[in-house]
Design an enzyme around this catalytic site. Structure first.
Site, short mmCIF file in Angstrom:
data_model
loop_
_atom_site.label_atom_id
_atom_site.label_comp_id
_atom_site.label_asym_id
_atom_site.label_seq_id
_atom_site.Cartn_x
_atom_site.Cartn_y
_atom_site.Cartn_z
N GLY A 80 0.81 -1.20 0.00
CA GLY A 80 0.00 0.00 0.00
C GLY A 80 0.85 1.25 0.00
O GLY A 80 2.07 1.21 -0.17
N GLY A 107 3.14 1.10 3.30
CA GLY A 107 3.88 -0.08 3.71
C GLY A 107 3.40 -1.34 3.01
O GLY A 107 2.83 -1.28 1.93
N ASP A 143 -14.68 5.71 2.22
CA ASP A 143 -13.87 5.32 1.05
C ASP A 143 -14.29 3.94 0.56
O ASP A 143 -13.44 3.06 0.32
CB ASP A 143 -12.38 5.35 1.40
CG ASP A 143 -11.49 5.38 0.15
OD1 ASP A 143 -12.01 5.69 -0.94
OD2 ASP A 143 -10.28 5.10 0.28
#
EC number: 2.7.11.1
Length: 278
Positions: free
Chosen positions: A20, A23, A137
């Site tokens: 991502g 990380g 989201d």
């Protein structure tokens, strides 16, 4: 539970299964439970500003507020040092999102598969909204799919907010899936998630979102125009019930837009088990 960075003392780190913005996600094994988990490890040194730091701190805090739900990914452990944060979560194996599933299926899903996933997403959102949590989201990348069981799990609560009886503000989310009231800079509530979920359902059925553009600004303009269409080439075999629910979820008038509970009571959702693959 936040502890000093003793992750390696309790888990055996295996292969990397995802990456991502901040990380990596690694499969890990617990000798104590004899089970595999997913470990999201965040390098704090790559965080640019306070907004980045807030994002990584929000997910474990919000998820700790939510009682367990079968369609929401669970967090089991949290480890932290000055430079790193590791979140041990439920593992969906093999790891696949609805976005991945769309690609593997050739771009779009059958109505029956779409409806099954839609019902589970709405169940997860209804649970969040009862707890006054807004995800903010909802998109194909943030819904994990277990192809063996057919189950889905909502994940990545880094943009989530607890309303506490109030409203939220700020442009948060991914352009294709953002509700018009967010684009306009207005205060908003949990119904932004319903708009986003509606766009996800539309995307599963059509293979593309309803509002498009080459830039974020173009997409926002398309959202604000709000012309929801069902091209026959994409929706010729899709039921009228599915399109009716989409109209009530992807609805610019927030007062008329369905809640998650409303959507779950819709005839298309009530008949999920009776839909035929197409």
């Amino acid at each position: 539970m936040t502890r000093e960075f003793e992750l390696e003392n309790n888990y055996q780190l295996c292969d990397e299964i995802g990456r991502g913005r901040f990380g990596t996600i690694t499969r890990c094994f617990s000798p104590a439970t004899k089970e595999f988990y997913a470990c999201k490890t965040i390098d704090k040194r790559v965080l640019i500003d306070a907004l980045d730091r807030e994002c990584i701190e929000t997910e474990p805090r919000i998820m700790a507020m939510l009682p367990p739900h079968p369609n929401i990914i669970r967090i089991f452990d949290l480890y932290e040092t000055e430079d790193s944060l590791a979140i041990v979560m439920e593992l969906v194996d093999p790891p696949m999102t609805i976005y991945d599933r769309l690609i593997s299926a050739g771009g779009r899903l059958s109505e029956s598969e779409s409806a099954s996933y839609a019902k589970q997403i709405l169940s997860a959102l209804a649970h969040c909204h009862r707890c006054d949590v807004v995800h903010r989201d909802v998109k194909p990348d943030n819904v994990l799919v277990d192809l063996v069981s057919g189950g889905v799990k909502l994940c990545d609560f880094g943009s989530a907010v607890w309303l506490g009886g109030e409203t939220a503000e700020g442009v948060v989310g991914t352009p294709y899936y953002v509700a018009p009231e967010v684009v306009m800079g207005r205060k908003y509530d949990e119904k932004v998630d319903i708009w986003s979920a509606g766009v996800v359902i539309y995307t599963m059925l059509a293979g593309e979102p309803p509002f498009n553009g080459e830039t974020a600004e173009d997409i926002f303009e398309s959202i604000l125009r709000g012309n929801l269409r069902f091209p026959p080439k994409k929706f010729g075999s899709v039921s009228s019930e599915a399109k009716d629910l989409l109209r009530k979820m992807i609805c610019r008038d927030v007062s008329r837009r369905f809640s998650a509970e409303d959507a779950l009571r819709h005839s298309w959702m009530m008949n999920v088990g009776n839909l035929q693959s197409n």
